[in-house]
Write an enzyme that holds these catalytic residues in place. Structure first.
Site, mmCIF file in Angstrom:
data_model
loop_
_atom_site.group_PDB
_atom_site.id
_atom_site.type_symbol
_atom_site.label_atom_id
_atom_site.label_comp_id
_atom_site.label_asym_id
_atom_site.label_seq_id
_atom_site.Cartn_x
_atom_site.Cartn_y
_atom_site.Cartn_z
ATOM 1 N N GLN A 1 -18.141 -32.081 -9.416
ATOM 2 C CA GLN A 1 -18.411 -31.560 -10.752
ATOM 3 C C GLN A 1 -17.864 -32.466 -11.846
ATOM 4 O O GLN A 1 -17.971 -32.152 -13.027
ATOM 5 C CB GLN A 1 -17.803 -30.156 -10.888
ATOM 6 C CG GLN A 1 -18.422 -29.138 -9.952
ATOM 7 C CD GLN A 1 -17.687 -27.812 -9.941
ATOM 8 O OE1 GLN A 1 -16.730 -27.592 -10.689
ATOM 9 N NE2 GLN A 1 -18.127 -26.904 -9.079
ATOM 10 N N HIS B 235 -14.008 -27.911 -10.763
ATOM 11 C CA HIS B 235 -13.292 -27.216 -11.838
ATOM 12 C C HIS B 235 -12.572 -28.155 -12.805
ATOM 13 O O HIS B 235 -11.392 -28.018 -13.082
ATOM 14 C CB HIS B 235 -12.310 -26.195 -11.247
ATOM 15 C CG HIS B 235 -12.969 -25.160 -10.386
ATOM 16 N ND1 HIS B 235 -12.277 -24.153 -9.757
ATOM 17 C CD2 HIS B 235 -14.286 -24.982 -10.042
ATOM 18 C CE1 HIS B 235 -13.126 -23.399 -9.066
ATOM 19 N NE2 HIS B 235 -14.355 -23.890 -9.230
ATOM 20 N N GLU C 217 -16.858 -14.612 -16.515
ATOM 21 C CA GLU C 217 -16.253 -13.884 -17.626
ATOM 22 C C GLU C 217 -16.573 -14.487 -18.987
ATOM 23 O O GLU C 217 -16.733 -15.698 -19.122
ATOM 24 C CB GLU C 217 -14.722 -13.861 -17.469
ATOM 25 C CG GLU C 217 -14.236 -13.078 -16.271
ATOM 26 C CD GLU C 217 -12.723 -13.036 -16.167
ATOM 27 O OE1 GLU C 217 -12.224 -12.364 -15.247
ATOM 28 O OE2 GLU C 217 -12.036 -13.669 -17.014
ATOM 29 N N TYR D 112 -5.008 -14.719 -18.931
ATOM 30 C CA TYR D 112 -6.315 -14.123 -18.652
ATOM 31 C C TYR D 112 -6.573 -13.882 -17.162
ATOM 32 O O TYR D 112 -7.691 -13.580 -16.773
ATOM 33 C CB TYR D 112 -7.410 -14.943 -19.343
ATOM 34 C CG TYR D 112 -7.308 -14.688 -20.831
ATOM 35 C CD1 TYR D 112 -8.033 -13.683 -21.442
ATOM 36 C CD2 TYR D 112 -6.364 -15.370 -21.595
ATOM 37 C CE1 TYR D 112 -7.867 -13.378 -22.775
ATOM 38 C CE2 TYR D 112 -6.185 -15.072 -22.939
ATOM 39 C CZ TYR D 112 -6.937 -14.072 -23.520
ATOM 40 O OH TYR D 112 -6.745 -13.748 -24.839
ATOM 41 N N TYR E 283 -15.225 -16.293 -1.832
ATOM 42 C CA TYR E 283 -16.512 -16.585 -1.203
ATOM 43 C C TYR E 283 -16.578 -16.037 0.215
ATOM 44 O O TYR E 283 -17.657 -15.793 0.752
ATOM 45 C CB TYR E 283 -16.778 -18.089 -1.223
ATOM 46 C CG TYR E 283 -16.993 -18.620 -2.627
ATOM 47 C CD1 TYR E 283 -18.066 -18.183 -3.392
ATOM 48 C CD2 TYR E 283 -16.097 -19.518 -3.185
ATOM 49 C CE1 TYR E 283 -18.253 -18.647 -4.691
ATOM 50 C CE2 TYR E 283 -16.282 -19.988 -4.488
ATOM 51 C CZ TYR E 283 -17.353 -19.548 -5.226
ATOM 52 O OH TYR E 283 -17.537 -20.000 -6.507
#
Length: 374
Positions: free
Chosen positions: A85, A151, A244, A254, A265
């Site tokens: 990513q 991430h 979210e 959070y 998963y």
């Protein structure tokens, strides 16, 4: 926290040629046309004062789109770690771009141990049909770096006070999101020169990183400043369910991975469940996951019905989620647009003329312009 019933999906009803389609939405018809293709996993776009747009491709290229044509790669982009990513991620023009040519961008920076998200500024110089970056200055880099491929985040947002918010995921290591001494899994805030605002919530604490604004985030890939509530909003990937929408406040936690509306998963429960003392609730969540990425707060003149609404791109569900909001900024409904029509939607941006631009996260990525059909 709200999770509300969906409005009907917008569906294509007319094909007007190879480049345009008409879609029905709530109370209007939308025209979608491809402005260009041939982009390799485009990630972000921002608009320049002269009408051009600057955009990124994840493998490490930055380009200019102007007068209907796509430029060659902008020279001077630093080396990026383009794997998983990671790669070249967000880009935004400075508020004073017209005078200074300054841009800010985020990228996966290679280094000892692997890669970490970095934020940089540079001067964009355009002349003789080409473009280059000069005076590239790295403002922040995530340490420690890791070889994990997921991430990275990362979006950059101007705040009205001149500071910059930016987001970083927890790099696939859940524990980092709850460590206030580690900027991973956080929303961060810096000044445009990379210095730390004195009113950041953790300034002065020896056990916390002073750049941090809020912690407990998994992988925020969408962010926007909202004038309705005068605050930052973000969207972030959950695990299996539990994507979210959050409104990060200074110093607050959070929840990831202590609380979540998703599951691992494997199907296993995450942390303590959906709530626990000391952890903030999302303003909205998706289950099943839509894999949200870029977001915009719509304030244009072309779609007054959408004033103040959030427009969120979805990767796995291949759609745009319009989150309808009332006058106070509360999310009161959702309309899903363009499902499956264009592929994975990485970025959503409101253009100066009121149209909406989408970037498709594909090997042959496109810019799709959404306008009002007459």
């Amino acid at each position: 926290m709200r999770r509300l019933a969906l409005s009907a999906l917008a569906t294509a009803v007319i094909t007007t040629g190879a480049q345009a389609q008409i879609f029905e939405a709530e109370g209007m018809r939308l025209r979608a046309e491809s402005l260009t293709e041939g982009l390799e996993h485009p990630w972000a776009v921002d608009f320049l004062p002269d009408g051009a747009a600057i955009l990124t491709e994840r493998p490490g290229r930055m380009r200019i789109f102007a007068d209907g044509a796509l430029s060659g790669p902008v020279e001077g982009v630093p080396q990026v770690a383009a794997f998983g990513q990671g790669g070249l991620l967000d880009v935004i023009a400075a508020r004073d771009f017209e005078e200074t040519g300054t841009i800010f961008f985020s990228y996966a920076e290679p280094g000892a141990g692997g890669a970490g998200t970095a934020i940089a500024r540079a001067t964009l110089v355009r002349e003789d049909g080409s473009a280059r970056l000069e005076d590239v200055q790295r403002l922040f880099t995530l340490e420690p770096k890791t070889s994990r491929s997921q991430h990275f985040g990362s979006r950059i947002v101007h705040a009205p006070d001149g500071t910059l918010f930016f987001t970083i995921g927890e790099r696939g290591d859940r524990s980092r999101a709850q460590d206030a001494s580690d900027p991973a899994g956080s929303v961060l805030r810096i000044n445009p020169d990379g210095s730390i605002p004195r009113d950041n919530p953790f300034v002065g604490r020896e056990d916390a990183a002073p750049e941090i604004w809020s912690i407990g985030h998994r992988n925020p890939q969408g962010a926007a400043f909202d004038s309705v509530t005068d605050s930052l909003w973000i969207v972030e990937h959950g695990a299996r369910g539990g994507d979210e929408v959050n409104q990060p406040e200074a110093g607050k936690n959070y929840g990831w991975p202590v609380i979540s509306y998703g599951r691992h998963y494997s199907g296993g429960r995450i942390g303590r469940g959906t709530e626990a003392p000391g952890y903030e609730q999302p303003k909205y969540y998706w289950d099943p996951s839509i894999a949200p990425s870029g977001m915009a707060v719509y304030q244009g003149s072309m779609f007054p019905e959408w004033a103040g609404d959030f427009l969120v791109g979805a990767l796995s569900f291949e759609l745009v989620s319009r989150l309808d909001r009332d006058g106070t900024g509360e999310i009161i409904g959702e309309e899903r647009l363009f499902k499956g029509a264009f592929g994975r939607i990485r970025e959503v941006a409101a253009a100066p003329d009121g149209s909406v631009w989408l970037l498709t996260d594909e090997d042959n990525g496109q810019i799709i312009r959404i306008s009002r059909a007459e």
